[in-house]
Design an enzyme around this catalytic site. Structure first.
Site, short mmCIF file in Angstrom:
data_model
loop_
_atom_site.label_atom_id
_atom_site.label_comp_id
_atom_site.label_asym_id
_atom_site.label_seq_id
_atom_site.Cartn_x
_atom_site.Cartn_y
_atom_site.Cartn_z
N HIS A 548 -34.18 -0.14 -13.79
CA HIS A 548 -33.48 -0.62 -12.61
C HIS A 548 -33.99 -2.01 -12.21
CE1 HIS A 548 -32.99 3.92 -11.52
NE2 HIS A 548 -32.13 3.54 -12.45
N HIS A 591 -30.59 5.34 -8.12
CA HIS A 591 -30.28 4.64 -9.37
C HIS A 591 -29.14 3.66 -9.03
CE1 HIS A 591 -32.54 7.74 -11.81
NE2 HIS A 591 -32.55 8.21 -10.58
C1 LIG Z 1 -30.78 3.23 -20.32
C2 LIG Z 1 -30.38 3.09 -18.86
C3 LIG Z 1 -30.16 4.22 -18.10
C4 LIG Z 1 -29.76 4.09 -16.76
N1 LIG Z 1 -29.35 5.20 -16.07
C5 LIG Z 1 -28.75 5.06 -14.87
C6 LIG Z 1 -28.11 6.15 -14.22
O1 LIG Z 1 -28.03 7.27 -14.72
N2 LIG Z 1 -27.55 5.95 -13.00
C7 LIG Z 1 -27.58 4.74 -12.41
O2 LIG Z 1 -27.09 4.61 -11.28
N3 LIG Z 1 -28.14 3.67 -13.01
C8 LIG Z 1 -28.69 3.80 -14.24
N4 LIG Z 1 -29.20 2.71 -14.89
C9 LIG Z 1 -29.16 1.41 -14.19
C10 LIG Z 1 -27.74 0.84 -14.08
O3 LIG Z 1 -27.00 1.14 -15.23
C11 LIG Z 1 -27.85 -0.67 -13.87
O4 LIG Z 1 -28.70 -0.93 -12.76
C12 LIG Z 1 -26.50 -1.32 -13.60
O5 LIG Z 1 -25.54 -0.90 -14.54
C13 LIG Z 1 -26.67 -2.83 -13.66
O6 LIG Z 1 -25.41 -3.45 -13.54
P1 LIG Z 1 -25.32 -5.04 -13.62
O7 LIG Z 1 -23.90 -5.38 -13.51
O8 LIG Z 1 -26.28 -5.61 -12.63
O9 LIG Z 1 -25.89 -5.44 -15.06
P2 LIG Z 1 -25.42 -4.96 -16.51
O10 LIG Z 1 -24.50 -3.82 -16.41
O11 LIG Z 1 -26.67 -4.78 -17.30
O12 LIG Z 1 -24.57 -6.17 -17.05
C14 LIG Z 1 -25.09 -7.39 -17.49
C15 LIG Z 1 -24.19 -7.90 -18.59
O13 LIG Z 1 -24.43 -9.27 -18.79
C16 LIG Z 1 -24.44 -9.54 -20.17
N5 LIG Z 1 -25.23 -10.76 -20.34
C17 LIG Z 1 -26.50 -10.97 -19.95
N6 LIG Z 1 -26.86 -12.23 -20.21
C18 LIG Z 1 -25.80 -12.83 -20.78
C19 LIG Z 1 -25.57 -14.14 -21.27
N7 LIG Z 1 -26.51 -15.10 -21.22
N8 LIG Z 1 -24.35 -14.41 -21.79
C20 LIG Z 1 -23.38 -13.47 -21.85
N9 LIG Z 1 -23.56 -12.21 -21.40
C21 LIG Z 1 -24.75 -11.91 -20.87
C22 LIG Z 1 -25.05 -8.29 -20.78
O14 LIG Z 1 -24.75 -8.19 -22.16
C23 LIG Z 1 -24.43 -7.21 -19.93
O15 LIG Z 1 -23.20 -6.78 -20.44
C24 LIG Z 1 -29.63 2.80 -16.20
C25 LIG Z 1 -29.87 1.67 -16.96
C26 LIG Z 1 -30.23 1.80 -18.29
C27 LIG Z 1 -30.43 0.55 -19.13
#
Ligand SMILES: Cc1cc2nc3c(=O)[nH]c(=O)nc-3n(C[C@H](O)[C@H](O)[C@H](O)COP(=O)(O)OP(=O)(O)OC[C@H]3O[C@@H](n4cnc5c(N)ncnc54)[C@H](O)[C@@H]3O)c2cc1C
Length: 615
Positions: A548, A591
């Site tokens: 997270h 989460h």
């Molecule tokens: C293994 C795992 C299990 C988890 N389990 C849970 C759960 O059960 N429940 C829950 O609520 N949360 C869970 N989480 C946490 C939750 O999934 C994340 O906090 C949330 O999805 C983050 O969303 P975001 O949009 O901030 O980032 P992300 O969804 O990580 O998106 C970031 C995106 O940006 C892209 N990116 C990054 N840098 C670049 C770049 N320079 N150029 C182009 N693309 C780029 C990446 O490829 C990615 O697709 C889990 C996380 C993980 C990794």
């Protein structure tokens, strides 16, 4: 294999084939020639939701640049990048994982679709963020969700509560509770109820602490498949002509205007990216806004590579400073998790059967034919507790006095003091705010201790809010190099004390009826783990994070350590925004996926409003 990875691999079952994809992939050169109004850097959880919502306005042309592929059949964490931080927790590296591909971490996570308590969103609002209180953010959680009524069995057997008034019913993400659960889990639930935890409530109703529930999961109950940003937000809208997704291309930097506007702000003029299949770089221009959505780890990296961050740090790596914003990459928070594994009678079916090739094959066949069985399983019990359920009042008072001494000795900034005041209230012996999460899963968390034909359960303890703060910064001017991640775990002694107390409580729960009846043996740590030193050593050697990472581009007033304002615009710019979990000012006691969707949804409405098209 590290316990966290083993655990996750054993947990992520409800994953199945996503249908055929529309033709979305433009090539990198074609993308650069388009005339975009908006460019979203990172097609993850928040980024995909945001881009799809913006493209509802037919006059907006929206481009998304995603570093990974579109994985049509997401499976576990195998598509995730793993980075190491060699400095923390007894010198041990911890894997920090995130999803790389359309949908980001929603593609690889454990599918919990969970809100924190009402009080926590209100606290974000109180930190100088109008528009982010519980009442204001709840419609965005609802907008993201299409909730299913639990079945009679789920209500009776695992106490799935459901309050239709506060759940979403028309959103893209399908949610349900697990329909397959092991007999090893209800005794854990019963012990918590006997400790006074409330049951039978809707998990997402804003209750903060002292409850126990089956978590709501992003699983489509009709097909028992993962519902995530790519298949649920993007795919139904993939044919929109004004939504263009570029895959396997890494954003290198956001281009900024040479001169400031009349308000003293720089303007984002475009984005430079590298096609990772050819290694060629391109720059695409933008007419309205650039939105950085790379997640808690890579969004601060993208800003720093663009010259936005701590001037001294950036210049030490040869990056030209454009906006001196020293808090980019600071205030880094994550949860820490410790797992304990126990033997249970092998007559109980647990996820461990999946490590037996024959049983695994038959479970897989059952899933493929009927969409039933262990392959549809998800976590079935989570509880959040206030600290007074874990330690007595006198101990809490001693810990608070020690923390005050440690905190004020560091001459903290005004922003840190604000956050501290909010967090410190949870140490009050009368506080009913969530401070520790426990969950149980029917599986051995430690692969090296797993034996054939045995069944296990694990208890996980996750302190909800650490006082310690880490940082994530570039470690060179090379945009393809992973940033340096410093969790700074246990910087404050109380974080270690809370983890120790919680982990000990996890063990003690197994001495209580009816859990006592089914726990045959302690597997890891062994039953003779006793003294504080022994428990601390166990934690130091095994603890991990539930992935997270957040708060690295905090939404706070600039003078309090802010990177973005409440409308998610980066300070010092007129049209560069951040929309992902990096904008949270303080980690939530939950989460983060559902909050990431809500941030994407919220950002879309801010932008629509700013351009006069919010209806
Ligand atoms: C293994 C795992 C299990 C988890 N389990 C849970 C759960 O059960 N429940 C829950 O609520 N949360 C869970 N989480 C946490 C939750 O999934 C994340 O906090 C949330 O999805 C983050 O969303 P975001 O949009 O901030 O980032 P992300 O969804 O990580 O998106 C970031 C995106 O940006 C892209 N990116 C990054 N840098 C670049 C770049 N320079 N150029 C182009 N693309 C780029 C990446 O490829 C990615 O697709 C889990 C996380 C993980 C990794």
């Amino acid at each position: 294999m590290r316990p966290s990875s083993s655990f996750l691999r054993s947990l992520v079952f409800a994953l199945a084939t996503v249908g055929a994809v529309n033709a979305i992939e433009v090539d990198a050169a074609t993308f650069a020639k388009q005339n975009f109004d908006f460019i979203v850097c990172g097609g993850g959880t928040a980024g995909t939701a945001l881009a799809v919502r913006l493209s509802e306005i037919s006059s907006f042309k929206v481009g998304v640049i995603e570093g990974g592929k579109y994985h049509k059949t997401p499976q576990g964490i195998n598509f995730a990048d793993v980075w190491n931080n060699p400095r923390n927790l007894a010198g041990r590296s911890i894997d920090i994982v995130r999803g790389k591909g359309l949908g980001g971490s929603s593609m690889v996570n454990l599918m919990g679709f969970l809100r924190a308590g009402k009080v926590e969103y209100d606290q974000i609002g109180h930190l100088g963020n109008p528009g982010w209180s519980w009442n204001e953010i709840t419609p965005y959680f609802m907008k993201a969700e299409n909730a299913s009524l639990p079945t009679k069995n789920e209500t009776e057997e695992i106490h799935a509560g459901y309050d239709p008034a506060i759940r979403g019913h028309r959103g893209p993400i399908q949610t349900s509770v697990t329909s397959w659960f092991s007999e090893a889990i209800p005794p854990f639930f019963d012990v918590l109820v006997r400790m006074g935890m409330q049951a039978d409530r809707d998990f997402n109703d804003g209750t903060d602490a002292n409850f126990v529930w089956p978590p709501i999961l992003a699983i489509d109950p009709d097909t028992e498949t993962r519902s995530y940003a790519a298949n649920s937000y993007y795919e139904p809208n993939a044919k929109r002509k004004n939504l263009v997704v570029l895959l396997q291309s890494q954003v290198l930097k956001v281009e900024l205007s040479d001169k400031k506007d009349k308000n003293g702000n720089l303007r984002a003029t475009g984005v430079t990216y590298q096609d990772m299949t050819t290694n060629k770089t391109y720059t695409v221009s933008v007419k309205k806004d650039v939105i950085v959505s790379g997640g808690g780890i890579q969004s601060p990296q993208m800003l720093e590579l663009s010259g936005i961050g701590n001037k001294t740090l950036l210049e030490s790596f040869g990056i030209k400073s454009r906006i001196d914003l020293p808090d980019v990459g600071e205030n880094y928070q994550d949860h820490l998790i410790s797992f304990q594994s126990f033997d249970v009678p092998n007559t109980m079916e647990t996820w461990d059967i999946l490590y037996d090739p024959e049983k695994n094959a038959s479970a897989y066949e059952e899933y493929m034919q009927n969409h039933t069985g262990v392959y549809t399983a998800g976590v079935s019990v989570i509880s959040y507790m206030s600290l007074n359920k874990v330690v007595d009042a006198a101990t809490l008072e001693n810990w608070t006095a020690e923390l005050d001494r440690e905190f004020f000795a560091r001459n903290p900034s005004p922003g840190r003091r604000l956050q501290y005041a909010i967090q410190r209230k949870r140490l009050d012996p009368h506080s009913n705010e969530a401070s520790i999460e426990f969950y149980a899963a029917p599986s051995n968390a430690y692969a090296e201790t797993r034996e054939r034909n045995k069944s296990y359960m694990q208890i996980a303890c996750i302190p909800s809010h650490q006082f310690s703060r880490g940082s994530i910064h570039v470690k060179s001017g090379n945009p393809l190099e992973h940033p340096a991640i410093d969790l700074n775990t246990f910087d404050f002694t109380i974080d270690k004390r809370i983890m120790l107390a919680g982990t000990r409580l996890g063990r003690n729960l197994t001495d209580k009826m009816p859990l006592k009846q089914i726990v045959v043996n302690d597997v890891k740590p062994p039953a003779n783990t006793d003294t504080d030193d022994e428990w601390n050593e166990f934690i130091a050697q095994t603890a991990s994070t539930p992935f997270h990472p957040c708060c690295t581009n905090s939404m706070l007033p600039r003078e309090f350590g802010g990177v973005v304002n409440p409308r998610l615009v980066v300070y010092g710019t007129s049209n560069l925004r951040v929309a992902d979990v990096s904008i949270l000012p303080m980690i939530l006691g939950t989460h983060l996926m559902a909050t990431a969707y809500a941030i994407g949804e919220r950002a879309a409405d801010f932008i629509k409003e700013d351009y006069g098209v919010l209806h």
